[in-house]
Write an enzyme that holds these catalytic residues in place. Structure first.
Site, PDB file in Angstrom:
ATOM      1  N   ASP A  45      -1.410  -0.577   1.418  1.00 12.30           N
ATOM      2  CA  ASP A  45      -2.096   0.220   0.425  1.00 12.30           C
ATOM      3  C   ASP A  45      -3.572  -0.196   0.421  1.00 12.30           C
ATOM      4  OD1 ASP A  45      -2.518   1.787  -1.973  1.00 12.30           O
ATOM      5  OD2 ASP A  45      -2.565  -0.147  -3.021  1.00 12.30           O
TER       6      ASP A  45
ATOM      7  N   ASP B 218      -6.370   0.830  -2.486  1.00  9.92           N
ATOM      8  CA  ASP B 218      -6.912   0.495  -3.815  1.00  9.92           C
ATOM      9  C   ASP B 218      -5.963  -0.437  -4.561  1.00  9.92           C
ATOM     10  OD1 ASP B 218      -9.447   2.085  -4.207  1.00  9.92           O
ATOM     11  OD2 ASP B 218      -8.083   3.661  -3.525  1.00  9.92           O
TER      12      ASP B 218
END
Ligand SMILES: [Mg+2]
Length: 270
Positions: free
Chosen positions: A9, A11
């Protein structure tokens, strides 16, 4: 175990806003030193991979566009399979519109005049930082009058930003779906199956050989499912109460991406 690929991922895992998170560089170095291919998978639908690579570069992370998969890309892939050649009514931002148009879709942009837009076959709803009551009114009338199926780009209700959380696509999709009293036909991004399939294809990796690292239980860890090895980092939105309340259980819970090294070495406590 020897992993053949890592889904990361962005953010809350690698960056927050424009800043690289503490531990991110160490985690990326640990993967690189073991020659484990990585794919950055983001639920951000507003930027194509090239622009996302730029964002990462500004934060000090060198990534090629081919190492990035966004919710925009999974939305385009879904529409290509299920709505080929159709015209899209878009509640969303210009960055997404450009991705749809470069994939060959005709796009009708949501106005704020309160009259139904004509000529579209499917509604795509996404983050729109100019979304307001008039946008919603026009969207409701268009979707009802034209009987459009609703497709959401990603389920993220909030996004971690530098100054605090801000509303994301999920909030706008919920507003539209509530107002038209109909569930979306699909919500892309993570953890939708198409995103999982695109990510594993890109990494050329079997799910059992793949590592997933992220800060959200309902998207990142859910994408990993039963087969992948899942690592939740505490550097983003997940806190102890969210972890306790969730029905999604990660294999590992660690402080930051730096702790991936221990997972790769088999030293991390489960
Ligand atoms: Mg995240």
């Amino acid at each position: 175990m020897q992993f053949q690929g890592a889904i990361l991922d962005v953010d809350g895992t690698v960056v927050r806003g424009e800043e690289r998170l503490p531990g991110a560089a160490e985690g990326l170095a640990a993967l690189a030193s073991r020659s484990i291919p990585r794919l950055f998978v983001s639920n951000n639908p507003t930027r194509p991979a090239t622009a996302y690579a730029e964002k990462l570069r500004r934060a000090g992370v060198d990534a090629a566009p081919s190492e990035i998969l966004t919710a925009g890309a999974s939305t385009v892939a879904y529409l290509g399979r299920h709505h080929t050649g159709e015209t899209v009514y878009l509640v969303g931002e210009r960055g997404l519109r450009e991705q749809l148009e470069s994939a060959g879709f005709d796009v009708v942009v949501a106005g704020r005049h309160g009259n139904p837009e004509r000529g579209a076959d499917v509604a795509v709803v996404s983050i729109d930082r100019e979304f307001d009551y008039d946008t919603l009114t026009t969207a409701v009338r268009t979707i009802r009058t034209e009987e459009l199926p609703v497709v959401g780009t990603d389920p993220d209700a909030v996004i971690p930003a530098a100054a605090g959380d801000v509303p994301g696509s999920g909030s706008m999709i919920a507003a539209v779906a509530d107002a038209v009293e109909r569930e979306p036909e699909a919500v892309l991004g993570k953890p939708h199956e198409i995103t999982r399939e695109l990510a594993l294809d890109r990494l050329d990796c079997d799910p059992a050989d793949c590592l997933v690292v992220g800060d959200r239980l309902d998207t990142d860890i859910a994408l990993g499912g039963e087969q992948m090895t899942t690592v939740l980092v505490r550097s983003g939105v997940a806190d102890e109460s969210r972890i306790e309340r969730s029905s999604v259980a990660p294999d590992y819970v660690v402080d930051s991406l730096a702790d991936v090294r221990a997972v790769l070495d088999g030293d991390a406590g489960e």
